[in-house]
Design an enzyme around this catalytic site. Sequence first.
Site, PDB file in Angstrom:
ATOM      1  N   ALA A   1     -55.809 -13.893  -1.799  1.00  0.00           N
ATOM      2  CA  ALA A   1     -57.066 -14.663  -1.782  1.00  0.00           C
ATOM      3  C   ALA A   1     -57.238 -15.635  -0.625  1.00  0.00           C
ATOM      4  CB  ALA A   1     -57.222 -15.407  -3.103  1.00  0.00           C
ATOM      5  N   ALA A   2     -56.149 -16.095   0.002  1.00  0.00           N
ATOM      6  CA  ALA A   2     -56.306 -17.128   1.045  1.00  0.00           C
ATOM      7  C   ALA A   2     -56.961 -16.541   2.291  1.00  0.00           C
ATOM      8  CB  ALA A   2     -54.944 -17.727   1.400  1.00  0.00           C
ATOM      9  N   PRO A   3     -57.832 -17.305   2.960  1.00  0.00           N
ATOM     10  CA  PRO A   3     -58.161 -18.715   2.695  1.00  0.00           C
ATOM     11  C   PRO A   3     -59.234 -18.938   1.626  1.00  0.00           C
ATOM     12  CG  PRO A   3     -59.249 -17.957   4.694  1.00  0.00           C
ATOM     13  CD  PRO A   3     -58.400 -16.807   4.235  1.00  0.00           C
ATOM     14  N   GLY A   4     -59.830 -17.879   1.078  1.00  0.00           N
ATOM     15  CA  GLY A   4     -60.737 -18.103  -0.051  1.00  0.00           C
ATOM     16  C   GLY A   4     -62.131 -17.528   0.125  1.00  0.00           C
TER      17      GLY A   4
ATOM     18  N   LYS B   1     -63.380 -14.370  -0.196  1.00  0.00           N
ATOM     19  CA  LYS B   1     -63.845 -13.487  -1.280  1.00  0.00           C
ATOM     20  C   LYS B   1     -63.799 -14.225  -2.626  1.00  0.00           C
ATOM     21  CE  LYS B   1     -63.382  -9.978   1.748  1.00  0.00           C
ATOM     22  NZ  LYS B   1     -62.678 -10.732   2.799  1.00  0.00           N
TER      23      LYS B   1
ATOM     24  N   ASP C   1     -46.028 -13.759  -5.976  1.00  0.00           N
ATOM     25  CA  ASP C   1     -45.876 -12.428  -5.398  1.00  0.00           C
ATOM     26  C   ASP C   1     -46.613 -11.437  -6.304  1.00  0.00           C
ATOM     27  OD1 ASP C   1     -43.743 -11.005  -3.374  1.00  0.00           O
ATOM     28  OD2 ASP C   1     -44.290  -9.739  -5.091  1.00  0.00           O
TER      29      ASP C   1
ATOM     30  N   ASP D   1     -57.891  -7.616  -1.411  1.00  0.00           N
ATOM     31  CA  ASP D   1     -58.335  -7.667  -0.013  1.00  0.00           C
ATOM     32  C   ASP D   1     -57.034  -7.717   0.790  1.00  0.00           C
ATOM     33  OD1 ASP D   1     -59.913  -7.999   2.232  1.00  0.00           O
ATOM     34  OD2 ASP D   1     -60.098 -10.168   1.977  1.00  0.00           O
TER      35      ASP D   1
ATOM     36  N   CYS E   1     -59.847  -5.137   6.495  1.00  0.00           N
ATOM     37  CA  CYS E   1     -60.667  -5.334   7.699  1.00  0.00           C
ATOM     38  C   CYS E   1     -60.068  -4.484   8.814  1.00  0.00           C
ATOM     39  CB  CYS E   1     -60.761  -6.809   8.064  1.00  0.00           C
ATOM     40  SG  CYS E   1     -59.177  -7.594   8.224  1.00  0.00           S
TER      41      CYS E   1
END
Length: 451
Positions: free
Chosen positions: A106-109, A111, A156, A173, A226
Amino acid sequence: MTRPLPQNVFTTAPDWEEAAFTEAHQSPVPTSIRLNPFKPADIPFESKVPWSTYGRYLQERPRFTLDPLFHAGAYYVQEASSMLIEQAFRQIADTSKPIKALDLCAAPGGKSTLLASLLKEEDLLISNEVIQTRAGILVENMTRWGQLNTWVTNNDPKDFRRLDGFFDLMLVDAPCSGSGLWRKDPKAIDEWSPANVNLCKERQQRILADALPALKKEGILIYATCSFSPEENEQMVDWLVKEQGLTGLSLELDASWGVTETIADQSQAKGYRCYPWKMKGEGFFMAVFRKNEGNVAEQLWTGSSKTKADEKQMRQLTQLFQPFLNVPFALLQHQEMNYALHPEHRQHWAGLKSNLYIKKAGTALGQLLKDIVPEHDLAMSIHLAKEVPRVQLDHQEALHFLKKEAVQTDKGFKGWQVASYQHLGLGWGKWMPNRMNNYLPKSHRIRMDID
Ligand code: SAM
């Protein structure tokens, strides 16, 4: 862009256009933001991102660090293609009952703030990041976004195996070779190699195989990268269908958006590619799946560890903190800190806590020392009650506040106040007759020169 692009590297990608690829990488990167629907602000924009309710293109790239609205969480800076996740959610997710969603990487946030904007209050979003320092940044961004129904964990992917069948929706992602972001980040070109693409693919498979047990039967997986490489995209789609037994799902996307639909060789399952020469955005890939097999766990823990004395104390604390929020909440005490959770999410605390490292659950309210010492999270909450005292700062004062400096004290403010800019909270200050203490967390402060 000055760096030369690797030659003929993606010719196996569906509908690849070598010349258009090269040309797109010589044109400027569009700037886009996504508005926070719960923190309305007046932000000028050039046009809307067609596939996203809250996405906006800006005419030029401002110095975001010098915009107090950015710090207030009024918007998130996000490239436009990845906002396509909204379409997957709106078209596929079953919103007729509360959703438990996991954003695994998730980082940096980006999505996570997007998903949080689409979820209902009773839905729960767990935003996870495995790398500790990046998990800290994720906490900062989710704090700015201000929602009660989002938690942040630092685990993890294999730790999620223990939450067998718990989530209705999982977004992966995945870390990838990043070729889709070369235009934004030309340095990444130097790190690219076919060997690295294969390493990324193997890591993507490990991550998914580790985490998929946590998705319940009939649950939805959104997989995204990406990267332009088929190995990380369509070949992963085939692997998810063939090796993990998932079913690929189709989306209806408006043809004018310019998204390229792809069909994976073996499974014939669909994927969706964003090419910068066909869309105003960077390179992005997304595919959506339904899980056919597995367990269903509505909750992970059914017992109660609370004594009568605990319950009485919780009731008293809830009464103390209730005036700060304009919604009902369940109070939780963890390591001296009091948290507000959505009432329906309290049941998940024991089960999630015994399996995950939780960095933030709901909204941190504050500590009870001699008086209440309010927490930064509370100042950023979208549910902050209107009765909570606020100091309205102008642009320059807001920047000084965000540099963690004392903001002039001659306006007669008293005590704890939420320093606000355009009615959105920036953090807490405590004003006294001769001085002001600035309680903005150090990690959130502006480090650059504001003059
Ligand atoms: N979803 C994020 C967003 O929209 O802001 C971007 C995520 S980025 C593409 C991939 C993330 O996966 C990074 O934060 C990275 O630290 C994390 N990551 C790296 N290795 C990982 C691993 N082995 N397992 C899980 N996550 C990993």
